[in-house]
Design an enzyme around this catalytic site. Structure first.
Site, PDB file in Angstrom:
ATOM      1  N   LYS A 114      -7.636 -10.506 -11.636  1.00 36.40           N
ATOM      2  CA  LYS A 114      -6.161 -10.051 -11.771  1.00 36.40           C
ATOM      3  C   LYS A 114      -5.565 -10.870 -12.776  1.00 36.40           C
ATOM      4  O   LYS A 114      -5.902 -11.897 -12.894  1.00 36.40           O
ATOM      5  CB  LYS A 114      -5.575 -10.339 -10.098  1.00 36.40           C
ATOM      6  CG  LYS A 114      -4.570  -9.616  -9.725  1.00 36.40           C
ATOM      7  CD  LYS A 114      -5.091  -8.139  -9.470  1.00 36.40           C
ATOM      8  CE  LYS A 114      -3.782  -6.973  -8.774  1.00 36.40           C
ATOM      9  NZ  LYS A 114      -4.296  -5.998  -8.084  1.00 36.40           N
ATOM     10  N   GLY A 226       7.889   0.202   1.576  1.00 35.72           N
ATOM     11  CA  GLY A 226       7.576   0.219   0.185  1.00 35.72           C
ATOM     12  C   GLY A 226       7.801   1.603  -0.400  1.00 35.72           C
ATOM     13  O   GLY A 226       7.044   2.195   0.057  1.00 35.72           O
ATOM     14  N   TYR A 227       8.572   1.762  -1.503  1.00 37.07           N
ATOM     15  CA  TYR A 227       8.790   3.171  -2.051  1.00 37.07           C
ATOM     16  C   TYR A 227       8.423   3.189  -3.685  1.00 37.07           C
ATOM     17  O   TYR A 227       9.219   3.754  -4.383  1.00 37.07           O
ATOM     18  CB  TYR A 227       9.945   3.799  -1.808  1.00 37.07           C
ATOM     19  CG  TYR A 227       9.983   5.344  -1.368  1.00 37.07           C
ATOM     20  CD1 TYR A 227       9.043   5.886  -0.335  1.00 37.07           C
ATOM     21  CD2 TYR A 227      10.638   6.022  -2.130  1.00 37.07           C
ATOM     22  CE1 TYR A 227       8.982   7.192  -0.081  1.00 37.07           C
ATOM     23  CE2 TYR A 227      10.505   7.612  -2.019  1.00 37.07           C
ATOM     24  CZ  TYR A 227       9.758   7.881  -0.918  1.00 37.07           C
ATOM     25  OH  TYR A 227       9.581   9.403  -0.674  1.00 37.07           O
ATOM     26  N   GLY A 228       7.510   2.247  -4.058  1.00 37.32           N
ATOM     27  CA  GLY A 228       7.079   2.177  -5.264  1.00 37.32           C
ATOM     28  C   GLY A 228       6.181   3.288  -5.734  1.00 37.32           C
ATOM     29  O   GLY A 228       5.891   4.403  -4.770  1.00 37.32           O
ATOM     30  N   ASN A 229       5.038   3.102  -6.499  1.00 39.06           N
ATOM     31  CA  ASN A 229       3.894   3.992  -6.800  1.00 39.06           C
ATOM     32  C   ASN A 229       3.401   4.578  -5.666  1.00 39.06           C
ATOM     33  O   ASN A 229       2.967   5.676  -5.338  1.00 39.06           O
ATOM     34  CB  ASN A 229       3.142   3.668  -7.976  1.00 39.06           C
ATOM     35  CG  ASN A 229       1.986   4.659  -8.405  1.00 39.06           C
ATOM     36  OD1 ASN A 229       0.937   4.447  -7.682  1.00 39.06           O
ATOM     37  ND2 ASN A 229       2.065   5.116  -9.435  1.00 39.06           N
ATOM     38  N   ALA A 230       2.577   3.538  -5.029  1.00 40.97           N
ATOM     39  CA  ALA A 230       2.010   3.769  -3.538  1.00 40.97           C
ATOM     40  C   ALA A 230       2.474   4.448  -2.569  1.00 40.97           C
ATOM     41  O   ALA A 230       2.422   5.485  -2.073  1.00 40.97           O
ATOM     42  CB  ALA A 230       1.133   2.663  -3.535  1.00 40.97           C
ATOM     43  N   GLY A 231       3.738   3.962  -2.236  1.00 42.94           N
ATOM     44  CA  GLY A 231       4.600   4.319  -1.260  1.00 42.94           C
ATOM     45  C   GLY A 231       5.189   5.659  -1.534  1.00 42.94           C
ATOM     46  O   GLY A 231       5.171   6.311  -0.366  1.00 42.94           O
TER      47      GLY A 231
HETATM   48  N1  GLU Z   1      -3.972  -2.802  -9.225  1.00 44.26           N
HETATM   49  C1  GLU Z   1      -4.716  -1.897  -8.517  1.00 44.26           C
HETATM   50  C2  GLU Z   1      -5.570  -2.375  -7.326  1.00 44.26           C
HETATM   51  O1  GLU Z   1      -4.991  -3.495  -6.831  1.00 44.26           O
HETATM   52  C3  GLU Z   1      -5.549  -0.833  -9.263  1.00 44.26           C
HETATM   53  C4  GLU Z   1      -6.753  -1.842  -9.949  1.00 44.26           C
HETATM   54  C5  GLU Z   1      -7.396  -1.087 -11.298  1.00 44.26           C
HETATM   55  O2  GLU Z   1      -7.105   0.019 -11.460  1.00 44.26           O
HETATM   56  O3  GLU Z   1      -8.134  -1.926 -12.126  1.00 44.26           O
HETATM   57  O4  GLU Z   1      -6.315  -1.995  -6.845  1.00 44.26           O
END
Ligand code: GLU
Length: 424
Positions: A114, A226-231
């Site tokens: 990360k 949360g209302y970003g990409n995932a939400g």
């Molecule tokens: N950031 C995303 C996660 O936490 C995707 C990671 C990726 O696609 O490598 O799973």
């Protein structure tokens, strides 16, 4: 109350301490030797970099960045990059551990890493953001690579940022390298289905959990934190795929509630226009705390870590918690939820759709061939659904929650790879 305090003291709600505690728990169940457990609890490598960026007013501003590489026994390191003002090395360490476990449980050939940069994207101009994105790659280019470590988007990073980063890496190496990073736009080698992959994978997991629990999703109510990409995508997909009723959503400024259901697309338009979901017409404003305690069938924490703790676990009124965020539930809260019969689909399973389609993107880039959207959806669905039932089986056999079951499967695979490679 004393116990509530003790959770804070024990982990100080530090995500790295929590991730290490989770590894200890899985290792104990798997009866791993202490030295093996000690190895998986530490990142293999981590770097901290200093990134100078020329700001629009002519001054130079210094930013801190990190990349933590946790374990690469099963393949190159993989994991997103966050741009967040409160980023810390310990959060990134935890997220790197969870990436290793996520890739292992879903069985894709990657390790976990990360990255993060301490910054507030809302305060940067487009030009400054590009300078920061390129500057970060300039500082870490030696330790990343298509067969070494492949970054991706995470909180507050997006396909445009991935494009700049891919371009910077390609310039440094003198060749075009789309396979260095995933989550790119389609026109630069991105994959069909990557933009909503995290949510789509989560929707598949909710569908399977509902089957297991005999819940009819077409009459189910949903709250999303949360209302970003995932939400925002999970709201849209749950309505589109199953006709579920989205009764509440929130963002960092607060939440909104409507018993008759919200139109997720309209809420997104309102958020894009005003900067927040709050004050949406025909909805009542509520707090994030109230949203988490609503009586709903499905609750989707889709923001940051540690929102479900010992403080509120007893008041959660959902039947299913689908963790689209990484690390939203603390260990003590997990215990309470398990005792109370709340079915938690753990982060490393529930949000694995993102990295799974990232894996598909990398495979397509390496082979120079792109797949149709339905092929991506189908492959994602089959892989995630199979994993759901594998994890559920272990959880029922051992009478443990889905998180510990997922961690046991993942740790076992990582340890097996380390043994086969002769590391341990
Ligand atoms: N950031 C995303 C996660 O936490 C995707 C990671 C990726 O696609 O490598 O799973």
């Amino acid at each position: 109350m004393q116990e509530k305090a003790s959770e804070k003291v024990k982990y100080n709600l530090n995500p790295f301490a929590i991730a290490q505690w989770q590894l200890d728990t899985a290792a104990k169940k798997l009866k791993l030797k202490p030295e093996i457990c000690a190895l998986i609890k530490e990142p293999m490598r981590e770097i901290q970099v200093t990134i100078p960026v020329r700001m629009d007013n002519g001054t130079i501003k210094i930013f801190k960045g990190y990349r933590v590489q946790h374990n690469n026994s099963r393949g190159p390191y993989k994991g997103g990059i966050r741009f967040h003002p409160d980023e810390t090395i310990d959060t990134i360490r935890a997220l790197a551990i969870w990436m290793t476990l996520k890739c292992a449980v879903i069985d894709i050939p990657f390790g976990g890493a990360k990255g993060g940069v301490v910054c507030n994207v809302k305060e940067l101009s487009e030009r400054e953001l590009e300078g920061l994105s390129r500057g970060y790659i300039d500082k870490i280019d030696q330790i990343i690579g298509p067969e070494k470590d492949i970054p991706a988007p995470d909180v507050y990073t997006n396909p445009q940022i991935m494009s700049w980063m891919m371009d910077e890496y390609s310039k440094l190496k003198g060749n075009y390298h789309p396979e260095i990073i995933t989550g790119k736009p389609l026109s630069l080698g991105g994959s069909q289905g990557r933009s909503d992959a995290t949510a789509r994978g989560g929707a598949f997991m909710i569908r399977e959990a509902a089957k297991h629990l005999n819940i009819d999703l077409s009459s189910a109510t949903v709250a999303i934190q949360g209302y970003g990409n995932a939400g925002s995508y999970i709201a849209i997909l749950l309505k589109e795929l199953f006709d579920s009723k989205i009764v509440a959503v929130s963002d960092s400024k607060g939440g909104i509630y409507n018993d008759n259901g919200l139109d997720p697309q309209e809420v997104l338009k309102h958020k894009n226009k005003t900067g927040s979901v709050i004050h949406f017409p025909e909805a009542e404003n509520i707090s994030n705390g109230q949203l988490l305690e609503l009586k709903v069938d499905v609750l989707c924490p889709s923001a940051l870590e540690n929102c479900i703790t010992l403080q509120n676990a007893e008041h959660i009124n959902a039947k299913i918690i689908a963790e689209l965020a990484n690390g939203p539930t603390t260990p003590k809260a997990d215990e309470v939820l398990f005792e109370r019969g709340v079915f938690v689909i753990p982060d490393i399973l529930c949000n694995a759709g993102g990295v799974t389609v990232s894996y598909f993107e990398w495979v397509q880039n390496l082979s120079g061939y792109s797949w149709e959207k339905n092929e991506v959806y189908d492959k994602l669905d089959r892989r995630m659904t199979k994993t759901f039932w594998e994890v559920l089986k272990v959880s029922l056999e051992h009478r443990i929650n889905m998180r510990v079951a997922a961690h046991m499967i993942a740790v076992n695979r990582v340890v097996e790879a380390m043994k086969l490679r002769g590391w341990i």
